[in-house]
Design a protein around this motif. Structure first.
Motif, short mmCIF file in Angstrom:
data_model
loop_
_atom_site.label_atom_id
_atom_site.label_comp_id
_atom_site.label_asym_id
_atom_site.label_seq_id
_atom_site.Cartn_x
_atom_site.Cartn_y
_atom_site.Cartn_z
N SER A 77 -1.93 10.46 -10.73
CA SER A 77 -2.88 9.75 -9.88
C SER A 77 -2.32 9.55 -8.48
CB SER A 77 -3.25 8.40 -10.49
OG SER A 77 -2.16 7.51 -10.36
N GLY A 78 -1.25 10.17 -8.21
CA GLY A 78 -0.56 9.97 -6.93
C GLY A 78 -1.38 10.34 -5.72
N GLN A 79 -2.15 11.46 -5.80
CA GLN A 79 -2.87 11.93 -4.60
C GLN A 79 -4.35 11.50 -4.59
OE1 GLN A 79 -0.39 14.58 -5.65
NE2 GLN A 79 0.69 13.40 -4.09
N LEU A 80 -4.74 10.60 -5.46
CA LEU A 80 -6.17 10.32 -5.60
C LEU A 80 -6.79 9.76 -4.32
CD1 LEU A 80 -7.21 9.13 -9.11
CD2 LEU A 80 -8.08 10.99 -7.71
N TYR A 81 -6.10 8.84 -3.67
CA TYR A 81 -6.65 8.28 -2.42
C TYR A 81 -6.89 9.39 -1.41
CZ TYR A 81 -6.17 3.36 -3.61
OH TYR A 81 -6.34 2.12 -4.18
N THR A 82 -5.94 10.30 -1.30
CA THR A 82 -6.10 11.42 -0.37
C THR A 82 -7.30 12.26 -0.75
OG1 THR A 82 -3.70 11.44 -0.40
CG2 THR A 82 -4.79 13.21 0.79
N MET A 83 -7.45 12.54 -2.05
CA MET A 83 -8.57 13.36 -2.51
C MET A 83 -9.91 12.71 -2.15
SD MET A 83 -7.43 16.04 -4.00
CE MET A 83 -8.79 16.56 -5.00
N GLU A 84 -9.99 11.39 -2.40
CA GLU A 84 -11.25 10.70 -2.10
C GLU A 84 -11.54 10.73 -0.61
OE1 GLU A 84 -12.75 8.66 -4.70
OE2 GLU A 84 -11.17 8.54 -6.19
N MET A 113 0.83 -1.20 0.00
CA MET A 113 0.00 0.00 0.00
C MET A 113 0.87 1.25 0.00
SD MET A 113 -3.33 -0.14 -0.02
CE MET A 113 -3.68 -1.59 -1.01
N SER A 114 0.33 2.26 -0.55
CA SER A 114 1.13 3.47 -0.72
C SER A 114 0.85 4.46 0.40
CB SER A 114 0.81 4.12 -2.06
OG SER A 114 -0.55 4.51 -2.03
N LEU A 115 1.67 5.46 0.48
CA LEU A 115 1.48 6.54 1.43
C LEU A 115 0.19 7.29 1.13
CD1 LEU A 115 3.35 7.60 3.72
CD2 LEU A 115 3.91 9.47 2.16
N ASP A 116 -0.09 7.38 -0.16
CA ASP A 116 -1.30 8.08 -0.62
C ASP A 116 -2.55 7.43 -0.02
OD1 ASP A 116 -3.19 9.42 -2.08
OD2 ASP A 116 -3.04 8.02 -3.79
N PHE A 117 -2.63 6.09 -0.13
CA PHE A 117 -3.81 5.39 0.40
C PHE A 117 -3.91 5.60 1.90
CE2 PHE A 117 -5.59 1.65 2.45
CZ PHE A 117 -6.85 1.67 1.90
N LEU A 118 -2.79 5.51 2.56
CA LEU A 118 -2.77 5.68 4.02
C LEU A 118 -3.32 7.05 4.41
CD1 LEU A 118 -1.68 3.34 5.66
CD2 LEU A 118 0.26 4.78 6.29
N ALA A 119 -2.85 8.09 3.70
CA ALA A 119 -3.31 9.46 4.00
C ALA A 119 -4.80 9.57 3.77
CB ALA A 119 -2.54 10.45 3.13
N GLY A 120 -5.28 9.10 2.61
CA GLY A 120 -6.70 9.19 2.28
C GLY A 120 -7.56 8.46 3.30
N PHE A 121 -7.16 7.25 3.62
CA PHE A 121 -7.95 6.44 4.54
C PHE A 121 -7.98 7.06 5.94
CE2 PHE A 121 -8.95 2.59 7.01
CZ PHE A 121 -10.09 2.23 6.33
N THR A 122 -6.83 7.64 6.35
CA THR A 122 -6.78 8.28 7.67
C THR A 122 -7.75 9.46 7.74
OG1 THR A 122 -4.45 7.72 7.65
CG2 THR A 122 -5.19 9.19 9.40
N ILE A 123 -7.77 10.26 6.70
CA ILE A 123 -8.69 11.42 6.68
C ILE A 123 -10.13 10.93 6.78
CG2 ILE A 123 -9.55 13.31 5.25
CD1 ILE A 123 -6.66 13.56 4.16
N PHE A 124 -10.43 9.88 6.03
CA PHE A 124 -11.78 9.33 6.05
C PHE A 124 -12.16 8.83 7.45
CE2 PHE A 124 -14.27 5.38 5.83
CZ PHE A 124 -15.46 5.91 5.35
N MET A 125 -11.22 8.07 8.05
CA MET A 125 -11.52 7.52 9.37
C MET A 125 -11.70 8.62 10.41
SD MET A 125 -12.00 4.42 9.17
CE MET A 125 -12.06 3.85 10.85
N LEU A 126 -10.85 9.63 10.33
CA LEU A 126 -10.96 10.74 11.28
C LEU A 126 -12.33 11.40 11.18
CD1 LEU A 126 -7.47 12.50 11.23
CD2 LEU A 126 -8.62 11.46 13.17
N ALA A 127 -12.76 11.66 9.95
CA ALA A 127 -14.06 12.28 9.74
C ALA A 127 -15.16 11.38 10.28
CB ALA A 127 -14.27 12.56 8.26
#
Lengths: 342, 128, 174
Positions: free
Chosen positions: C5-12, A1-15
């Motif tokens: 597409s690097g920041q897409l997970y963060t955006m979602e 998994m990438s750092l990107d996924f981790l960041a996105g998922f963390t924001i989602f969970m926090l919300a």
């Protein structure tokens, strides 16, 4: 998994956590469980205290166990014009053990689809300072819906006949039968000018006649024979009004219809027994309803004394008018009706 | 951009689902909040006892109509009730009676009663 | 992995978070307007109780008799009829199955109209020392018809005209 996924998922969970933590605050105002029960208790209180019940005439309390199904609603009020004034006969029937069961109380007084538990109590305060507590239902758990209603209770009037010269006829020939008549003029008793709270209504309340001092009417003897008690009626609106004897099962004793006590001893209406001190008759509304009387009728209760072939021993003779002048109304008794629902 | 990675969209979907759930929850809460409010408040709001009391007082006045009328004091008592109602109960009240009519053999006065406390308005013509 | 597409997970994640938070905000701001329903229930119970007691005190025990309430008001404050009225009122309120409901307090007022048209309200019972004015009290009233001179009530004209007065009782739970 990438750092990107981790960041996105963390924001989602926090919300999500923030939102979830807001939800209990949303529910905070709803945690009281008493809301519904208090409303049901209030409604039951209103039905019991402000309503005479259904059917009104003949009143529901006259139904016996076999006709319990005809009762549609239990109300204790004297009439719908007199909220908070309860009729003692209705109260008695309501709390009578073995008459109403749980489902009757639920379907005819509490209403609603939910089988609520209940505890209904009535505390009556007597003039001598004592209290009489009537209660039905289960013991109270914590957190129940509650209402308290202050009421007054109307008791039936009692005609007490002591030693009275008006009914002591000493001039009568000793071979003539002695007839003591208690006369109820419905037209006078049910006068609409009189408020329902202060009315003698033989259709809903028992008629009580008590001769306390019968000895005063026995000039030379210890006792006399009461041959019979009969009921007669007259309709004054008819062209030629006259008293007719009401057909009734005079020789069967039925405490649901009447209670006749001669010297504290219960007997039927053809006692042919000797009596020395007291005669007491309670004529229940269930019996009065069999007599097909209307608001103009006159009802006679005739006590016939006969000692023949011996000379008559009593001097009690005459007509006692069962009206507002002779029969004192019992004062209204204060009481408290409490309804608890859970 | 044409080959955009769409793997992350399930996160948005989850967000939408949570939002929808919240909306339904709110709807249900709104409905249930009405129950407790309307019964207790509805009882308080409807001046049942006030109207009953006013009626019985007006009937009391007409019970002593003969004496009050003879003394010329009927207007005074009426004025008492109207003024005090307005001042202390915030209610506009007026009442009056008419010539007696024959109602099933009795001579009864038609009595009109009007009551309005801003929330509840009550009008009645009763034969007394 | 260095493409757009690097920041897409963060955006979602941000988008989902914004949607949820916005919904929660809207939901809370629309539903939290109402006051909790059960604060009215004790008021309703007290008001019903007080009205019942006043109505029953105004019901004579016998046809044509004077009611307790009229008797107390007629005696006015001079012979402390107002205090008697309060005590009797509270005795009736406190009565229940089992032990008494001792926490109830009451204060009696009387409203009457003077000849100049003004309505005067006067306390009929001695003030309760514990009353602060911040209690969650309910007011129940009852009309009473009086005749004759009322010596105990201050400022009332001493004419013997028949009048209608309003008995007001403030009832609260200490």
């Amino acid at each position: 998994m990438s750092l990107d996924f981790l960041a996105g998922f963390t924001i989602f969970m926090l919300a999500l956590i923030m939102v979830v933590s807001m939800v209990p605050g949303l529910l905070a105002g709803l945690e009281s469980s008493g809301i519904d029960y208090d409303a049901v208790a209030y409604r039951t209180g209103v039905i019991l205290v402000e309503d005479p019940g259904w059917p009104v005439y003949p009143p529901w309390e006259m139904n016996d166990l076999a006709h319990k199904g005809e009762i549609e609603r239990i109300g204790l009020a004297v009439s719908k014009e007199t909220p908070n004034i309860l009729l003692s006969t209705k109260v008695k029937k309501f709390f009578e053990e073995g008459f109403f069961d749980q489902s009757d109380y639920r379907n005819k007084a509490i209403f609603g689809d939910i089988p609520y538990s209940y505890n209904i109590s009535l505390n009556i305060s007597h003039p001598d300072g004592s209290y009489e507590l009537k209660r039905t239902g289960d013991p109270l758990p914590p957190g129940y819906g509650y209402i308290r209603r202050v009421v007054k209770i109307k008791e039936p009037a009692v005609a007490v006949i002591g030693s009275d010269s008006r009914y002591n006829d000493t001039t009568l020939n000793s071979s003539i039968l002695r007839t003591f008549t208690v006369q109820l003029n419905f037209n006078e008793l049910l006068d609409p000018e009189r408020g329902p709270a202060y009315r003698i209504d033989p259709r809903t309340e028992p008629v009580n006649v008590t001769i306390t001092d019968f000895g005063a009417y026995l000039p030379a003897n210890d006792e006399a024979t009461l041959q019979s008690v009969t009921f007669w009626k007259m309709d004054p609106t008819r062209p030629i009004p006259q008293f007719t004897r009401i057909p009734f099962s005079y020789d069967t004793e039925d405490s649901d219809l009447y209670i006749l006590l001669l010297d504290e001893e219960s007997c039927n209406l053809k006692p042919e027994k000797e009596v020395a001190n007291t005669i007491s008759l309670v004529l229940k509304p269930a019996a009065t309803s069999l007599f097909t009387l209307d608001q103009n009728s006159i009802l006679d209760i005739r006590f016939v004394f006969d000692d023949s072939p011996d000379p008559q021993r009593t001097t009690l003779n005459g007509t006692y008018l069962y009206d507002y002048d002779n029969v004192p109304l019992s004062p209204l008794k204060p009481g408290v009706l409490e309804v608890a629902i859970w | 951009m044409a080959c955009m990675n769409e793997d992350g969209q399930w996160i948005v979907l989850m967000g939408l689902l949570t939002a929808l759930g919240l909306f339904f929850l709110a709807l249900i809460i709104n409905q249930s909040a009405l129950v407790g409010q309307t019964t207790a408040e509805g009882v308080l709001e409807f001046p049942k006892n006030d109207i009953r009391d006013l009626r019985s007082e007006i009937f009391d006045v007409y019970d002593s109509y003969g004496t009050l009328h003879a003394q010329g004091r009927l207007g005074d008592v009426e004025e008492d009730i109207i003024r005090i109602s307005l001042e202390r109960k915030n209610a506009v009240v007026h009442f009056g009676n008419d010539t007696p009519q024959d109602v099933s053999g009795r001579d009864l006065h038609p009595v009109t009663i009007h009551y309005n406390n801003g929330v509840t308005e009550y009008d009645e013509i009763v034969y007394y | 992995m260095v493409n757009d597409s690097g920041q897409l997970y963060t955006m979602e994640g941000v988008a989902a978070g914004v949607i949820m938070l916005l919904t929660a905000y809207i939901v809370i701001s629309t539903t939290s307007i109402y006051t909790p329903g059960d604060t009215h229930i004790p008021d309703m119970q007290l008001e019903q109780l007080g009205s019942d007691v006043l109505a029953m005190m105004d019901t004579p025990d016998r046809e044509g008799g004077t009611s307790q309430l009229v008797g107390f008001v007629k005696n006015g404050t001079e012979t402390c009829g107002g205090n008697d009225l309060r005590n009797e009122f509270l005795t009736n309120c406190k009565m229940r199955a089992g032990d008494e409901d001792t926490k109830l307090r009451a204060q009696v007022y009387l409203s009457y109209r003077r000849t100049d048209g003004t309505v005067n309200t006067t306390p009929l019972s001695l003030p309760d020392p514990e009353f602060t004015g911040r209690e969650n009290a309910v007011r129940v009233t009852r009309w009473v018809q009086l005749d004759g001179i009322l010596p105990g009530i201050p400022d009332i004209e001493h004419s013997s005209r028949p009048r209608a007065v309003l008995v007001e009782v403030l009832l609260w739970r200490a």
